[in-house]
Scaffold this motif. Structure first.
Motif, PDB file in Angstrom:
ATOM      1  N   ARG A 155     -15.856 -25.259 -10.477  1.00  0.00           N
ATOM      2  CA  ARG A 155     -16.026 -24.825  -9.087  1.00  0.00           C
ATOM      3  C   ARG A 155     -16.294 -26.003  -8.162  1.00  0.00           C
ATOM      4  NH1 ARG A 155     -20.293 -20.276  -8.197  1.00  0.00           N
ATOM      5  NH2 ARG A 155     -19.529 -20.676  -6.091  1.00  0.00           N
ATOM      6  N   GLU A 185      -6.030 -33.041  -0.675  1.00  0.00           N
ATOM      7  CA  GLU A 185      -4.961 -32.468   0.163  1.00  0.00           C
ATOM      8  C   GLU A 185      -5.095 -32.963   1.601  1.00  0.00           C
ATOM      9  OE1 GLU A 185      -4.857 -28.433   1.379  1.00  0.00           O
ATOM     10  OE2 GLU A 185      -2.756 -28.579   1.938  1.00  0.00           O
ATOM     11  N   GLU A 186      -6.339 -32.995   2.094  1.00  0.00           N
ATOM     12  CA  GLU A 186      -6.559 -33.517   3.443  1.00  0.00           C
ATOM     13  C   GLU A 186      -6.032 -34.941   3.561  1.00  0.00           C
ATOM     14  OE1 GLU A 186      -7.473 -32.382   6.461  1.00  0.00           O
ATOM     15  OE2 GLU A 186      -7.110 -30.541   5.334  1.00  0.00           O
ATOM     16  N   ARG A 209      -3.782 -24.308  -3.398  1.00  0.00           N
ATOM     17  CA  ARG A 209      -3.977 -22.872  -3.655  1.00  0.00           C
ATOM     18  C   ARG A 209      -4.180 -22.590  -5.139  1.00  0.00           C
ATOM     19  NH1 ARG A 209       1.094 -20.287  -1.082  1.00  0.00           N
ATOM     20  NH2 ARG A 209       0.294 -18.371  -1.975  1.00  0.00           N
ATOM     21  N   TYR A 251      -7.418 -20.716  -7.051  1.00  0.00           N
ATOM     22  CA  TYR A 251      -7.395 -19.660  -8.063  1.00  0.00           C
ATOM     23  C   TYR A 251      -8.191 -20.080  -9.303  1.00  0.00           C
ATOM     24  CZ  TYR A 251      -3.898 -16.905  -5.522  1.00  0.00           C
ATOM     25  OH  TYR A 251      -3.249 -16.139  -4.591  1.00  0.00           O
ATOM     26  N   LYS A 254     -15.598 -18.862 -11.024  1.00  0.00           N
ATOM     27  CA  LYS A 254     -16.633 -18.097 -10.329  1.00  0.00           C
ATOM     28  C   LYS A 254     -16.961 -16.806 -11.083  1.00  0.00           C
ATOM     29  CE  LYS A 254     -16.719 -16.872  -5.489  1.00  0.00           C
ATOM     30  NZ  LYS A 254     -15.944 -16.970  -4.223  1.00  0.00           N
ATOM     31  N   ARG A 255     -15.915 -16.175 -11.646  1.00  0.00           N
ATOM     32  CA  ARG A 255     -16.122 -14.906 -12.334  1.00  0.00           C
ATOM     33  C   ARG A 255     -16.731 -15.082 -13.721  1.00  0.00           C
ATOM     34  NH1 ARG A 255     -13.607 -10.783  -9.323  1.00  0.00           N
ATOM     35  NH2 ARG A 255     -12.266 -11.694  -7.753  1.00  0.00           N
ATOM     36  N   VAL A 305     -20.469 -13.841 -14.079  1.00  0.00           N
ATOM     37  CA  VAL A 305     -20.707 -12.408 -14.201  1.00  0.00           C
ATOM     38  C   VAL A 305     -20.171 -11.887 -15.533  1.00  0.00           C
ATOM     39  CG1 VAL A 305     -18.652 -11.807 -12.849  1.00  0.00           C
ATOM     40  CG2 VAL A 305     -20.415 -10.124 -13.171  1.00  0.00           C
ATOM     41  N   GLU A 318     -22.405 -11.931 -18.539  1.00  0.00           N
ATOM     42  CA  GLU A 318     -23.423 -10.880 -18.682  1.00  0.00           C
ATOM     43  C   GLU A 318     -22.849  -9.602 -19.280  1.00  0.00           C
ATOM     44  OE1 GLU A 318     -25.221 -10.133 -14.902  1.00  0.00           O
ATOM     45  OE2 GLU A 318     -25.208 -12.270 -14.427  1.00  0.00           O
ATOM     46  N   HIS A 357     -12.797  -7.531 -13.556  1.00  0.00           N
ATOM     47  CA  HIS A 357     -12.874  -8.983 -13.344  1.00  0.00           C
ATOM     48  C   HIS A 357     -11.804  -9.717 -14.142  1.00  0.00           C
ATOM     49  CE1 HIS A 357     -16.397  -9.220 -10.785  1.00  0.00           C
ATOM     50  NE2 HIS A 357     -16.994  -8.315 -11.534  1.00  0.00           N
ATOM     51  N   PHE A 364      -8.455  -9.331 -12.572  1.00  0.00           N
ATOM     52  CA  PHE A 364      -8.296 -10.228 -11.437  1.00  0.00           C
ATOM     53  C   PHE A 364      -7.923 -11.623 -11.876  1.00  0.00           C
ATOM     54  CE2 PHE A 364     -10.243  -7.950  -7.834  1.00  0.00           C
ATOM     55  CZ  PHE A 364      -9.248  -8.292  -6.951  1.00  0.00           C
ATOM     56  N   LYS A 371      -4.346 -11.649 -12.928  1.00  0.00           N
ATOM     57  CA  LYS A 371      -3.469 -11.639 -11.751  1.00  0.00           C
ATOM     58  C   LYS A 371      -3.463 -13.004 -11.077  1.00  0.00           C
ATOM     59  CE  LYS A 371      -0.693  -9.810  -8.806  1.00  0.00           C
ATOM     60  NZ  LYS A 371       0.651  -9.433  -9.243  1.00  0.00           N
ATOM     61  N   ASN A 372      -4.625 -13.636 -11.022  1.00  0.00           N
ATOM     62  CA  ASN A 372      -4.682 -14.957 -10.391  1.00  0.00           C
ATOM     63  C   ASN A 372      -3.884 -15.996 -11.170  1.00  0.00           C
ATOM     64  OD1 ASN A 372      -6.171 -14.032  -8.270  1.00  0.00           O
ATOM     65  ND2 ASN A 372      -8.148 -14.763  -9.041  1.00  0.00           N
ATOM     66  N   ARG A 423      -0.390 -15.449 -10.368  1.00  0.00           N
ATOM     67  CA  ARG A 423      -0.072 -16.016  -9.049  1.00  0.00           C
ATOM     68  C   ARG A 423       0.063 -17.532  -9.112  1.00  0.00           C
ATOM     69  NH1 ARG A 423      -3.699 -12.014  -6.002  1.00  0.00           N
ATOM     70  NH2 ARG A 423      -2.158 -10.542  -5.214  1.00  0.00           N
ATOM     71  N   ARG A 451       2.122 -25.464   9.035  1.00  0.00           N
ATOM     72  CA  ARG A 451       1.078 -24.843   8.216  1.00  0.00           C
ATOM     73  C   ARG A 451       0.829 -23.395   8.664  1.00  0.00           C
ATOM     74  NH1 ARG A 451      -3.624 -29.044   6.728  1.00  0.00           N
ATOM     75  NH2 ARG A 451      -3.315 -28.096   4.701  1.00  0.00           N
ATOM     76  N   ARG A 495       2.859 -16.138   3.795  1.00  0.00           N
ATOM     77  CA  ARG A 495       2.046 -15.577   2.712  1.00  0.00           C
ATOM     78  C   ARG A 495       1.448 -14.232   3.110  1.00  0.00           C
ATOM     79  NH1 ARG A 495      -2.030 -20.126   1.460  1.00  0.00           N
ATOM     80  NH2 ARG A 495      -2.926 -18.588   0.052  1.00  0.00           N
ATOM     81  N   PHE A 504     -14.807  -2.256  -3.027  1.00  0.00           N
ATOM     82  CA  PHE A 504     -14.844  -2.682  -4.436  1.00  0.00           C
ATOM     83  C   PHE A 504     -15.869  -1.855  -5.202  1.00  0.00           C
ATOM     84  CE2 PHE A 504     -16.635  -5.431  -7.817  1.00  0.00           C
ATOM     85  CZ  PHE A 504     -15.483  -5.779  -8.501  1.00  0.00           C
ATOM     86  N   PHE A 544      -6.328  -3.553  -5.575  1.00  0.00           N
ATOM     87  CA  PHE A 544      -5.453  -4.695  -5.340  1.00  0.00           C
ATOM     88  C   PHE A 544      -5.066  -4.807  -3.891  1.00  0.00           C
ATOM     89  CE2 PHE A 544      -3.975  -5.994  -9.594  1.00  0.00           C
ATOM     90  CZ  PHE A 544      -4.143  -7.339  -9.340  1.00  0.00           C
ATOM     91  N   ARG A 546      -7.515 -11.089   1.436  1.00  0.00           N
ATOM     92  CA  ARG A 546      -6.882 -12.416   1.391  1.00  0.00           C
ATOM     93  C   ARG A 546      -6.103 -12.695   2.671  1.00  0.00           C
ATOM     94  NH1 ARG A 546      -5.517 -11.991  -4.642  1.00  0.00           N
ATOM     95  NH2 ARG A 546      -7.129 -13.326  -5.542  1.00  0.00           N
ATOM     96  N   ALA A 553     -17.133 -11.335  -6.742  1.00  0.00           N
ATOM     97  CA  ALA A 553     -16.935 -12.083  -7.984  1.00  0.00           C
ATOM     98  C   ALA A 553     -18.232 -12.089  -8.794  1.00  0.00           C
ATOM     99  CB  ALA A 553     -16.482 -13.512  -7.688  1.00  0.00           C
ATOM    100  N   TYR A 554     -19.347 -11.800  -8.133  1.00  0.00           N
ATOM    101  CA  TYR A 554     -20.641 -11.814  -8.812  1.00  0.00           C
ATOM    102  C   TYR A 554     -21.146 -10.421  -9.182  1.00  0.00           C
ATOM    103  CZ  TYR A 554     -20.461 -16.422  -6.805  1.00  0.00           C
ATOM    104  OH  TYR A 554     -20.055 -17.679  -6.437  1.00  0.00           O
ATOM    105  N   VAL A 555     -20.366  -9.390  -8.872  1.00  0.00           N
ATOM    106  CA  VAL A 555     -20.842  -8.025  -9.087  1.00  0.00           C
ATOM    107  C   VAL A 555     -20.697  -7.628 -10.546  1.00  0.00           C
ATOM    108  CG1 VAL A 555     -20.443  -5.582  -8.588  1.00  0.00           C
ATOM    109  CG2 VAL A 555     -20.340  -7.246  -6.749  1.00  0.00           C
ATOM    110  N   ALA A 556     -21.818  -7.411 -11.216  1.00  0.00           N
ATOM    111  CA  ALA A 556     -21.767  -6.977 -12.603  1.00  0.00           C
ATOM    112  C   ALA A 556     -21.710  -5.456 -12.692  1.00  0.00           C
ATOM    113  CB  ALA A 556     -22.973  -7.503 -13.371  1.00  0.00           C
TER     114      ALA A 556
END
Lengths: 237, 237
Positions: free
Chosen positions: A52, A62-63, A98, A102, A108-109, A112, A115, A189, A192, A195-196, A199, B91, B98, B170, B192, B199, B231-234
């Motif tokens: 992360r 990128e900048e 991008r 992802y 990030k997931r 969670v 747990e 989760h 997701f 799917k990511n 993508r 950009r 997208r 969610f 989704f 997004r 993303a943090y929801v258990a």
């Protein structure tokens, strides 16, 4: 005449430094994909946190690339082919950024999911998907450096495999959730994440198309088959 | 001196035609968001199909913008501010493309959702989200045309509302799925769609940041609060 030669090689040097930046960025994104998937499989929250944090460096690169490209356009005023290369590099960088996002989201997931009860087989499947996307990305970057449209074409075809892996997982998750409501949160989760990754594969595919455009001056045919058909799935089979 | 004047106004005309293209593209994307959400709420498969087909025109417009921008850079060799405007427009166009893809995906899922039992309250909530994103996009395009960083800043703040709507949905979907396994497939698709609208909001936010950069020469602070915390929801609350 000598003056023109001098200007041309200055541009080539600029272009090489831009290409070096994109390869550096690509390497960081490849690592983020693999490390993200590995830390998820290990439920290693600390390793995920590192992925992360690493995304900031990708964004910063990128900048830097955007600024460098603007600088080169401004001082060298490139036209036709040279200009096309620089504008393509900017699009490649945007896709890489991008993909990095992802990978960050996958990481990030992890906290969670650490747990929750694991869902059998899903970690291995997600790791396979992530590894395939990372391979596609590496080949796309190689195809870019070597201006190799053949290799880029192969990447386009391989994206279908990633899509098929995703389709299989989507159905598996639906089945799991129906059989055991306690699995629903984890499956949401994991789904997701799947799917990511799918993508990310699409983004690598876009990059490969850019590489083909760069090498041949033409975009590949639009009608290659789409692999993700889950938008049409009413029930798992 | 007169020669320089002539060149400057030729660039301004080019820039205006590029801006006209981006506004046209923006209008089409706004329509795709609204029509996509409406056809979903009505389970109107035919209207959804129209949204899907319309995405090709959006993609074509992005291609046209890219070519036009490359042409202008090549013949006018703009520097500093002028160059920045053109690169920013590219950009913005990429973000619009997208957002259009996400609208297309929403439309794609309408045909399968038409076969499934509706989930109470979700259509209205998704329409609210879509409308808010469309409003944000309209204001961002206005802020772009008028070089109005204040209005763009407002858009940044409003994205949090979209994120909050998504968070609430969610949790609702998780609860529905746990209570009734027959709702799982529909909830997966609706979820989704909700995530895709969220997004779209993020992409509009990126566009607003570009507009701020364009108007002030600086990117806004990075540390604005992130609204999507799922993303943090258990477990659903």
């Amino acid at each position: 005449m000598q003056e023109k030669q001098h200007i041309a090689s200055a541009f080539d040097r600029d272009l090489e430094s831009i290409q070096a930046l994109i390869l550096k960025m690509g390497g960081m994104v490849e690592a983020a994909i693999l490390d993200g998937a590995q830390s998820l499989a290990d439920r290693d929250v600390e390793a995920a946190e590192k992925v992360r944090r690493g995304d900031k460096a990708i964004d910063a690169l990128e900048e830097q690339l955007n600024e460098e490209a603007a600088r080169v356009i401004a001082i060298r005023a490139p036209v036709s082919r040279d200009l096309r290369v620089i504008l393509s590099v900017l699009r490649l960088a945007a896709s890489l950024e991008r993909i990095g996002d992802y990978a960050k989201n996958m990481a990030k997931r992890t906290s969670v999911l650490a747990e929750l009860h694991p869902i059998e087989g899903s970690d291995a499947a997600l790791k396979r998907m992530a590894r395939e996307v990372q391979n596609m990305l590496r080949d796309t970057l190689d195809a870019f450096v070597n201006r190799d449209p053949g290799l880029a074409h192969e990447v386009l075809l391989r994206d279908q495999e990633v899509d098929q892996m995703y389709n299989a997982l989507f159905r598996e998750f639906l089945t799991h959730m129906m059989e055991d409501p306690r699995a629903i949160t984890a499956c949401m989760h994991l789904h997701f994440i799947a799917k990511n990754i799918e993508r990310m594969g699409d983004l690598v595919t876009n990059m490969a198309e850019q590489v083909i455009y760069l090498a041949t001056g033409k975009m590949p045919d639009e009608d290659r088959p789409k692999g993700d058909t889950t938008a049409y799935v009413a029930q798992p089979e």
